[in-house]
Design an enzyme around this catalytic site. Structure first.
Site, PDB file in Angstrom:
ATOM      1  CB  CYS A  95     -34.343 -32.882  -6.018  1.00  0.00           C
ATOM      2  SG  CYS A  95     -33.779 -34.539  -6.392  1.00  0.00           S
ATOM      3  CG  LEU A  96     -28.176 -34.191  -4.964  1.00  0.00           C
ATOM      4  CD1 LEU A  96     -27.041 -35.835  -4.695  1.00  0.00           C
ATOM      5  CD2 LEU A  96     -26.598 -33.031  -4.966  1.00  0.00           C
ATOM      6  CD  GLU A 138     -33.019 -37.853  -0.923  1.00  0.00           C
ATOM      7  OE1 GLU A 138     -33.227 -38.923  -1.422  1.00  0.00           O
ATOM      8  OE2 GLU A 138     -32.855 -37.064  -0.338  1.00  0.00           O
TER       9      GLU A 138
HETATM   10 CO    CO Z   1     -34.217 -35.715  -5.090  1.00  0.00          CO
END
Ligand code: CO
Length: 176
Positions: A95-96, A138
């Site tokens: 996850c960013l 997301e």
């Molecule tokens: Co994420």
């Protein structure tokens, strides 16, 4: 020529990541600009998906590209998962908002999704495999659910130091 706008990523444990995103009501050039900048930010960070809260925006907007091919860019406004089905599968996710952290997450293989495009037009489609997984990941962001909530206790332990470092960095940035 102007560079497309790019956002700074919002990292765990920033409180905006825990907020419920709000429904988008206005489909205009401003929304288009946000989506364009989100795609730019996602690509620049080598991600396959990005949700608006990850760039500090409390809106029900996600962008994704599960294959990294140009034709597979997908922007979903006000997405809603209508149904999840199929086998539960375990797959490693990143996850960013959690740089350097990876964990196996169990999700149903199939999801049926309703969303609006940039013109406000409604769409409904069934997704499976990796694309379905990216959407489900997301979508979690839009309701304040994060990778850390989906991790097994073993993965939490394995990522303990990295998670603590993120908290430390966040607090240090708050102090200025
Ligand atoms: Co994420």
């Amino acid at each position: 020529m102007t560079e497309p706008l790019q956002y700074d990523l919002t990292l765990y444990p920033s409180p905006v990541l825990r907020k419920q995103a709000e429904t988008v009501e206005i489909f205009d050039e401003h929304l288009r600009g946000i989506v364009e900048a989100m795609f730019h930010t996602m690509r620049d960070s080598k991600g396959v998906g990005l949700a608006a809260p990850q760039v500090g925006l409390k809106r029900r907007v996600l962008v994704m590209n599960h294959s990294t091919e140009e034709g597979d860019d997908r922007a979903m406004i006000n997405p809603e998962i209508l149904e999840r089905s199929g086998d539960l599968t375990l797959y490693e996710e990143g996850c960013l908002s959690f740089p350097g952290i990876y964990a196996e997450v169990q999700r149903p293989d199939v999801c049926r999704v309703k969303w609006q495009d940039l013109d406000g037009k409604e769409h409904e489609q069934t997704f499976e495999g990796f694309e379905s997984r990216v959407i489900q990941h997301e979508y979690d962001h839009l309701v304040g659910v994060l990778l850390v909530d989906r991790m097994s206790s073993a993965d939490k332990l394995r990522n303990k130091v990295a998670l603590e470092n993120l908290v430390y960095d966040y607090k240090a940035a708050q102090r200025g």
